[in-house]
Every structure is written in C-alpha cells, then in structure tokens.
Design a protein around this motif. Structure first.
Motif, PDB file in Angstrom:
ATOM      1  N   ARG A   1      40.195  45.860  28.588  1.00 47.63           N
ATOM      2  CA  ARG A   1      41.506  46.096  29.217  1.00 47.63           C
ATOM      3  C   ARG A   1      41.437  46.370  30.713  1.00 47.63           C
ATOM      4  NH1 ARG A   1      40.571  50.801  26.110  1.00 47.63           N
ATOM      5  NH2 ARG A   1      40.399  52.652  27.409  1.00 47.63           N
ATOM      6  N   HIS A   2      40.262  46.728  31.234  1.00 47.26           N
ATOM      7  CA  HIS A   2      40.147  47.008  32.665  1.00 47.26           C
ATOM      8  C   HIS A   2      39.340  45.951  33.417  1.00 47.26           C
ATOM      9  CE1 HIS A   2      42.117  50.717  31.858  1.00 47.26           C
ATOM     10  NE2 HIS A   2      41.121  51.204  31.154  1.00 47.26           N
ATOM     11  N   ILE A   3      39.128  44.806  32.782  1.00 47.14           N
ATOM     12  CA  ILE A   3      38.455  43.688  33.445  1.00 47.14           C
ATOM     13  C   ILE A   3      39.443  42.529  33.500  1.00 47.14           C
ATOM     14  CG2 ILE A   3      36.565  42.015  33.329  1.00 47.14           C
ATOM     15  CD1 ILE A   3      34.876  44.169  31.985  1.00 47.14           C
ATOM     16  N   ILE A   4      39.684  42.038  34.701  1.00 44.99           N
ATOM     17  CA  ILE A   4      40.664  40.961  34.897  1.00 44.99           C
ATOM     18  C   ILE A   4      40.134  39.662  34.312  1.00 44.99           C
ATOM     19  CG2 ILE A   4      41.864  39.570  36.633  1.00 44.99           C
ATOM     20  CD1 ILE A   4      41.622  42.041  38.491  1.00 44.99           C
ATOM     21  N   GLU A   5      40.973  39.013  33.512  1.00 42.48           N
ATOM     22  CA  GLU A   5      40.611  37.697  32.980  1.00 42.48           C
ATOM     23  C   GLU A   5      41.023  36.651  34.017  1.00 42.48           C
ATOM     24  OE1 GLU A   5      41.998  36.834  29.025  1.00 42.48           O
ATOM     25  OE2 GLU A   5      41.868  38.951  28.476  1.00 42.48           O
ATOM     26  N   TYR A   6      40.099  35.756  34.319  1.00 43.55           N
ATOM     27  CA  TYR A   6      40.478  34.727  35.276  1.00 43.55           C
ATOM     28  C   TYR A   6      40.989  33.486  34.544  1.00 43.55           C
ATOM     29  CZ  TYR A   6      36.040  32.258  34.593  1.00 43.55           C
ATOM     30  OH  TYR A   6      34.993  31.577  34.067  1.00 43.55           O
ATOM     31  N   LYS A   7      41.748  32.689  35.251  1.00 42.55           N
ATOM     32  CA  LYS A   7      42.382  31.514  34.655  1.00 42.55           C
ATOM     33  C   LYS A   7      41.469  30.294  34.653  1.00 42.55           C
ATOM     34  CE  LYS A   7      46.285  33.592  34.027  1.00 42.55           C
ATOM     35  NZ  LYS A   7      46.670  34.015  32.708  1.00 42.55           N
ATOM     36  N   ASP A   8      40.761  30.075  35.756  1.00 45.58           N
ATOM     37  CA  ASP A   8      39.926  28.882  35.859  1.00 45.58           C
ATOM     38  C   ASP A   8      38.899  29.069  36.970  1.00 45.58           C
ATOM     39  OD1 ASP A   8      38.993  26.367  35.270  1.00 45.58           O
ATOM     40  OD2 ASP A   8      40.693  25.289  36.113  1.00 45.58           O
ATOM     41  N   CYS A   9      37.875  28.243  36.933  1.00 47.80           N
ATOM     42  CA  CYS A   9      36.814  28.284  37.933  1.00 47.80           C
ATOM     43  C   CYS A   9      36.316  26.862  38.128  1.00 47.80           C
ATOM     44  CB  CYS A   9      35.694  29.184  37.434  1.00 47.80           C
ATOM     45  SG  CYS A   9      34.264  29.244  38.501  1.00 47.80           S
ATOM     46  N   PHE A  10      36.203  26.427  39.379  1.00 47.07           N
ATOM     47  CA  PHE A  10      35.717  25.075  39.629  1.00 47.07           C
ATOM     48  C   PHE A  10      35.052  24.984  40.993  1.00 47.07           C
ATOM     49  CE2 PHE A  10      40.153  25.394  40.792  1.00 47.07           C
ATOM     50  CZ  PHE A  10      40.199  24.840  42.051  1.00 47.07           C
ATOM     51  N   ALA A  11      34.195  23.991  41.134  1.00 45.29           N
ATOM     52  CA  ALA A  11      33.505  23.740  42.401  1.00 45.29           C
ATOM     53  C   ALA A  11      34.358  22.797  43.248  1.00 45.29           C
ATOM     54  CB  ALA A  11      32.139  23.136  42.138  1.00 45.29           C
ATOM     55  N   HIS A  12      34.279  22.977  44.569  1.00 45.14           N
ATOM     56  CA  HIS A  12      35.057  22.159  45.501  1.00 45.14           C
ATOM     57  C   HIS A  12      34.217  21.902  46.754  1.00 45.14           C
ATOM     58  CE1 HIS A  12      38.352  20.729  47.972  1.00 45.14           C
ATOM     59  NE2 HIS A  12      38.072  21.646  48.863  1.00 45.14           N
ATOM     60  N   THR A  13      34.276  20.705  47.265  1.00 44.02           N
ATOM     61  CA  THR A  13      33.640  20.364  48.543  1.00 44.02           C
ATOM     62  C   THR A  13      34.749  19.974  49.513  1.00 44.02           C
ATOM     63  OG1 THR A  13      31.686  19.544  47.375  1.00 44.02           O
ATOM     64  CG2 THR A  13      31.951  18.868  49.669  1.00 44.02           C
ATOM     65  N   ASP A  14      34.789  20.619  50.683  1.00 46.54           N
ATOM     66  CA  ASP A  14      35.851  20.325  51.644  1.00 46.54           C
ATOM     67  C   ASP A  14      35.494  19.124  52.517  1.00 46.54           C
ATOM     68  OD1 ASP A  14      34.142  21.217  53.663  1.00 46.54           O
ATOM     69  OD2 ASP A  14      35.234  23.078  54.025  1.00 46.54           O
TER      70      ASP A  14
ATOM     71  N   ASP B   1      34.898  52.985  32.881  1.00 45.01           N
ATOM     72  CA  ASP B   1      35.038  52.464  31.522  1.00 45.01           C
ATOM     73  C   ASP B   1      34.638  50.990  31.461  1.00 45.01           C
ATOM     74  OD1 ASP B   1      35.842  52.646  28.745  1.00 45.01           O
ATOM     75  OD2 ASP B   1      37.743  51.690  29.297  1.00 45.01           O
ATOM     76  N   ALA B   2      35.086  50.203  32.436  1.00 44.54           N
ATOM     77  CA  ALA B   2      34.740  48.774  32.483  1.00 44.54           C
ATOM     78  C   ALA B   2      33.243  48.580  32.710  1.00 44.54           C
ATOM     79  CB  ALA B   2      35.542  48.072  33.576  1.00 44.54           C
ATOM     80  N   LEU B   3      32.644  49.378  33.597  1.00 48.55           N
ATOM     81  CA  LEU B   3      31.203  49.281  33.857  1.00 48.55           C
ATOM     82  C   LEU B   3      30.392  49.669  32.619  1.00 48.55           C
ATOM     83  CD1 LEU B   3      30.970  50.684  37.479  1.00 48.55           C
ATOM     84  CD2 LEU B   3      30.601  48.328  36.740  1.00 48.55           C
TER      85      LEU B   3
END
Length: 105
Positions: free
Chosen positions: A28-41, A84-86
């Motif tokens: 409950r105290h760790i944020i869930e992320y939506k997505d993760c991806f690599a990008h080259t500018d 608690d999260a740690l």
C-alpha cells in the motif's frame, strides 16, 4: 513520468529487469507504475521512461521543500509509511530488495 538517462546497454538491461521485478510488488505504500519503456531521442541519447500515476498533491519532496509548514504528526506518518515499505522490500522471499537511493528529504 520519470525519465532516466541510460549511458550503456548494460545499464538499460539492468533498469528494465528491475522494472519487471518492481511490477510484481504489491504494497500500500509503494507506488505502482503504469508502464516502462526505452526511448532514443533525435540526438541518439537513450532513456528509460517510467509512466506513473498522477498525484494531484505532487511528490513528498515537493511538499517538504515548499514553504508550507508540515505538522510533526504528518512527518511521523510519512516516516512510518516509508519504513513499512522498506521493511516489505527487505523481507521479500527468496531474497529481499535493498533500495540504494533513500534520501533524507
């Protein structure tokens, strides 16, 4: 969104593996992320982009760095939630996760 500059392929692979592991965490105290991806500018710089939920009140760091007075009771509550999260991360089986970037702010 969080953007992490990646200097080499090994670093990119490490971040993507950790992101996959992070996706399995449920606390409950760790944020869930939506997505993760690599990008080259356009300058061939590589980044990992992490999409996270939007929090209308901002990050804890922003609150603590603002000119607003934060009550001691609220600071204690935040500290207990972080601890608690740690604890959850450190006691995961088969081997815990150690967060190596905890900042005092």
């Amino acid at each position: 969104m969080k953007q992490i500059h990646v200097s080499n392929t090994a670093m990119l692979d490490d971040i993507l593996i950790r992101a996959e592991q992070y996706q399995q965490l449920r606390h409950r105290h760790i944020i869930e992320y939506k997505d993760c991806f690599a990008h080259t500018d356009e300058f061939h710089a590589r980044f990992v982009i992490i999409a996270m939920p939007y929090f209308s009140k901002g990050e804890i760091t922003s609150l603590l760095e603002s000119s607003l007075q934060v009550e001691e009771k609220m600071l204690l509550k935040i500290g207990v939630q972080v601890a608690d999260a740690l604890c959850y991360l450190h006691t995961l089986k088969p081997s815990g996760i150690v967060h190596r970037d905890i900042k005092p702010e």
